[in-house]
Scaffold this active site. Structure first.
Site, PDB file in Angstrom:
ATOM      1  N   GLY A 175     -21.775  -7.705   6.273  1.00 35.77           N
ATOM      2  CA  GLY A 175     -22.310  -8.782   5.465  1.00 35.77           C
ATOM      3  C   GLY A 175     -23.764  -8.212   4.980  1.00 35.77           C
ATOM      4  O   GLY A 175     -24.678  -8.155   5.477  1.00 35.77           O
ATOM      5  N   GLY A 176     -23.621  -7.856   3.389  1.00 38.76           N
ATOM      6  CA  GLY A 176     -24.746  -7.652   2.529  1.00 38.76           C
ATOM      7  C   GLY A 176     -25.647  -6.389   3.195  1.00 38.76           C
ATOM      8  O   GLY A 176     -26.840  -6.388   2.712  1.00 38.76           O
ATOM      9  N   CYS A 179      -6.818 -15.391   6.459  1.00 38.75           N
ATOM     10  CA  CYS A 179      -5.737 -15.611   5.757  1.00 38.75           C
ATOM     11  C   CYS A 179      -5.097 -16.907   6.246  1.00 38.75           C
ATOM     12  O   CYS A 179      -5.129 -16.844   7.651  1.00 38.75           O
ATOM     13  CB  CYS A 179      -4.934 -14.616   5.198  1.00 38.75           C
ATOM     14  SG  CYS A 179      -4.019 -13.968   6.613  1.00 38.75           S
ATOM     15  N   ASN A 223      -6.977  -8.702   9.329  1.00 40.54           N
ATOM     16  CA  ASN A 223      -7.855  -9.439   8.307  1.00 40.54           C
ATOM     17  C   ASN A 223      -7.220 -10.861   8.639  1.00 40.54           C
ATOM     18  O   ASN A 223      -6.426 -11.366   8.086  1.00 40.54           O
ATOM     19  CB  ASN A 223      -7.623  -8.966   6.867  1.00 40.54           C
ATOM     20  CG  ASN A 223      -8.304 -10.097   6.012  1.00 40.54           C
ATOM     21  OD1 ASN A 223      -8.998 -10.991   6.495  1.00 40.54           O
ATOM     22  ND2 ASN A 223      -8.194  -9.754   4.797  1.00 40.54           N
ATOM     23  N   SER A 235     -12.873  -3.004   3.991  1.00 44.56           N
ATOM     24  CA  SER A 235     -11.788  -3.132   3.692  1.00 44.56           C
ATOM     25  C   SER A 235     -11.820  -3.810   2.139  1.00 44.56           C
ATOM     26  O   SER A 235     -12.762  -4.820   2.012  1.00 44.56           O
ATOM     27  CB  SER A 235     -11.046  -4.045   4.337  1.00 44.56           C
ATOM     28  OG  SER A 235      -9.911  -4.225   3.863  1.00 44.56           O
ATOM     29  N   LYS A 274      -7.749  -1.102   2.069  1.00 43.28           N
ATOM     30  CA  LYS A 274      -7.689  -2.437   1.452  1.00 43.28           C
ATOM     31  C   LYS A 274      -6.395  -2.890   2.285  1.00 43.28           C
ATOM     32  O   LYS A 274      -5.535  -2.434   2.524  1.00 43.28           O
ATOM     33  CB  LYS A 274      -7.180  -2.152   0.029  1.00 43.28           C
ATOM     34  CG  LYS A 274      -6.440  -3.507  -0.806  1.00 43.28           C
ATOM     35  CD  LYS A 274      -7.477  -4.519  -1.158  1.00 43.28           C
ATOM     36  CE  LYS A 274      -6.944  -5.678  -1.716  1.00 43.28           C
ATOM     37  NZ  LYS A 274      -7.918  -6.754  -1.353  1.00 43.28           N
ATOM     38  N   ILE A 319      -9.592 -12.201  -4.908  1.00 46.82           N
ATOM     39  CA  ILE A 319      -8.437 -11.250  -5.214  1.00 46.82           C
ATOM     40  C   ILE A 319      -7.055 -11.675  -4.876  1.00 46.82           C
ATOM     41  O   ILE A 319      -6.125 -11.315  -5.419  1.00 46.82           O
ATOM     42  CB  ILE A 319      -8.674  -9.862  -4.383  1.00 46.82           C
ATOM     43  CG1 ILE A 319     -10.192  -9.513  -4.533  1.00 46.82           C
ATOM     44  CG2 ILE A 319      -7.833  -8.916  -4.677  1.00 46.82           C
ATOM     45  CD1 ILE A 319     -10.774  -8.888  -5.986  1.00 46.82           C
ATOM     46  N   ASN A 354     -15.549 -13.107  -4.794  1.00 45.18           N
ATOM     47  CA  ASN A 354     -14.281 -12.638  -5.517  1.00 45.18           C
ATOM     48  C   ASN A 354     -13.115 -13.525  -4.884  1.00 45.18           C
ATOM     49  O   ASN A 354     -13.161 -14.225  -3.987  1.00 45.18           O
ATOM     50  CB  ASN A 354     -14.207 -11.202  -4.737  1.00 45.18           C
ATOM     51  CG  ASN A 354     -13.685 -11.158  -3.357  1.00 45.18           C
ATOM     52  OD1 ASN A 354     -12.390 -11.205  -3.134  1.00 45.18           O
ATOM     53  ND2 ASN A 354     -14.439 -11.065  -2.547  1.00 45.18           N
TER      54      ASN A 354
HETATM   55  C1  FMN Z   1     -13.732  -7.436  -4.168  1.00 43.65           C
HETATM   56  C2  FMN Z   1     -13.909  -7.678  -2.491  1.00 43.65           C
HETATM   57  C3  FMN Z   1     -12.411  -7.423  -2.068  1.00 43.65           C
HETATM   58  C4  FMN Z   1     -12.374  -7.625  -0.565  1.00 43.65           C
HETATM   59  N1  FMN Z   1     -11.041  -7.479  -0.030  1.00 43.65           N
HETATM   60  C5  FMN Z   1     -10.890  -7.621   1.285  1.00 43.65           C
HETATM   61  C6  FMN Z   1      -9.895  -7.322   1.997  1.00 43.65           C
HETATM   62  O1  FMN Z   1      -8.784  -6.882   1.252  1.00 43.65           O
HETATM   63  N2  FMN Z   1      -9.831  -7.540   3.336  1.00 43.65           N
HETATM   64  C7  FMN Z   1     -10.751  -7.807   4.061  1.00 43.65           C
HETATM   65  O2  FMN Z   1     -10.683  -7.778   5.268  1.00 43.65           O
HETATM   66  N3  FMN Z   1     -12.046  -7.811   3.395  1.00 43.65           N
HETATM   67  C8  FMN Z   1     -12.124  -7.769   2.219  1.00 43.65           C
HETATM   68  N4  FMN Z   1     -13.399  -8.030   1.423  1.00 43.65           N
HETATM   69  C9  FMN Z   1     -14.414  -8.440   2.368  1.00 43.65           C
HETATM   70  C10 FMN Z   1     -15.213  -7.193   2.698  1.00 43.65           C
HETATM   71  O3  FMN Z   1     -14.839  -6.170   3.552  1.00 43.65           O
HETATM   72  C11 FMN Z   1     -16.552  -7.297   3.453  1.00 43.65           C
HETATM   73  O4  FMN Z   1     -16.337  -7.990   4.779  1.00 43.65           O
HETATM   74  C12 FMN Z   1     -17.527  -8.482   3.032  1.00 43.65           C
HETATM   75  O5  FMN Z   1     -17.670  -8.368   1.451  1.00 43.65           O
HETATM   76  C13 FMN Z   1     -19.008  -8.562   3.222  1.00 43.65           C
HETATM   77  O6  FMN Z   1     -19.622  -7.327   3.197  1.00 43.65           O
HETATM   78  P1  FMN Z   1     -20.511  -7.074   1.938  1.00 43.65           P
HETATM   79  O7  FMN Z   1     -21.547  -8.219   1.884  1.00 43.65           O
HETATM   80  O8  FMN Z   1     -21.328  -5.710   2.247  1.00 43.65           O
HETATM   81  O9  FMN Z   1     -19.766  -6.795   0.821  1.00 43.65           O
HETATM   82  C14 FMN Z   1     -13.663  -7.871   0.292  1.00 43.65           C
HETATM   83  C15 FMN Z   1     -14.838  -8.141  -0.413  1.00 43.65           C
HETATM   84  C16 FMN Z   1     -14.898  -7.793  -1.850  1.00 43.65           C
HETATM   85  C17 FMN Z   1     -16.305  -7.823  -2.421  1.00 43.65           C
END
Ligand code: FMN
Length: 301
Positions: free
Chosen positions: A242-243, A130, A127, A21, A45, A71, A69
């Protein structure tokens, strides 16, 4: 041929590689770069009941082996998402998991009911990172609030419900068990780690908000630990987030107990990352002697 199917409640995904997401919008920017109908699911999203402006820019900052981030849940609101963003995404043939966030108990039920009625939504991801209105603590940091949010959503939809947890807790087992006991079909472990990025000359945040969420390769060892711990505590699938940058990262998560994975930050580095990972996963599992995904999941000793 290894069978890559994975069941999330009543939903069977064709493979375990999803888009996380907030990192691929509603898929509209990925056309031509990634076949949305090939990934296991697209998690859209996060949307809220009302539209939100979110935080002012800058909203992302690159760090060593990751990004931070802020947002601020900027989104067009659930109704506009369903009317405008969902139909073109569904038309691509993608399996769509809609991410929602509420700020009061009843909102989780209202949002789940909207997604229950929305054609083409296969499951709902909550999610939980929050805060409840007027509180600082995240819902996912409080098992009682997790129970309330998941129960409301569970009662409002017959579609699978996935609870996305925060890594910002002392022990992930408590939140994972609370979500499972309240009727979640799966847990996603985990959202971003709380983080600061500091401009020490200006003595201010480098983001438009005072703090942000840390993601990318640097978080993987910590989230691996959390996934392993959550998987030991619940009997529902754990979805790792995560990563993940490579197919080897996916195998690490599957090995420690994840049934599926989500690709997030990697998509910013390479928009076709999820497809490249997917192409390599099946032959890799075969080379490990697995006839189906489940043979390998949780094989870590
Ligand atoms: C720019 C950005 C926006 C994100 N927006 C959301 C979101 O709207 N809802 C959500 O549940 N997670 C959001 N996340 C979290 C990601 O879905 C993910 O769980 C987190 O980045 C860890 O995974 P990654 O290390 O592969 O990025 C966001 C992450 C990033 C980097």
């Amino acid at each position: 041929m290894a069978n890559l199917e994975v069941a999330i409640g009543s939903l069977t995904l064709k493979n375990p590689v999803m888009l996380a997401s907030g990192t691929s919008g509603s898929g509209e920017e990925l056309h031509g770069l990634l076949q949305l109908d090939r990934v296991g699911a697209v998690v859209t999203k996060t949307v809220t009941l009302e539209p939100r402006e979110g935080h002012p820019p800058p909203r992302t900052v690159e760090t060593a082996s990751g990004m931070v981030n802020a947002i601020g849940l900027a989104n067009m609101g659930a109704d506009a998402f369903i009317a405008e963003k969902l139909p073109p995404l569904v038309a691509t043939g993608a399996t769509v998991i809609a991410s929602v966030a509420g700020f009061a108990e009843e909102e989780w039920g209202e949002l789940a009911a909207k997604m229950d009625a929305a054609e083409g939504v296969s499951a709902v991801e909550l999610n939980l990172s929050c805060p409840n209105t007027g509180e600082e603590k995240l819902i996912a940091q409080d098992p009682a609030q997790i129970t309330a949010a998941v129960s409301k959503a569970r009662a409002a939809t017959s579609k699978p419900v996935i609870a996305k947890l925060t890594p910002n807790v002392t022990d992930i087992a408590g939140p994972a068990v609370a979500a499972a006991d309240a009727g979640a079909d799966a847990v996603t472990v985990a959202n971003t780690l709380q983080a600061l990025v500091v401009d020490w000359r200006r003595k201010k945040s480098r983001l438009g908000a005072p703090q942000g969420g840390f993601s990318g390769p640097a978080v993987k060892p910590h989230i691996l630990y959390l996934v392993n711990r959550a998987a030991a505590g619940v009997n529902i699938p754990v979805i790792a987030s995560g990563g993940i940058m490579t197919v080897e990262d996916v195998c690490e998560y599957l090995c420690v107990g994840a049934s599926a994975v989500q690709i997030g930050t990697a998509t910013f580095v390479d928009p076709s990352a999820a497809m490249k990972i997917l192409d390599k996963l099946e032959p890799l599992l075969v080379s490990l002697g697995a006839e189906k995904l489940a043979d390998y999941v949780g094989s870590y000793a």
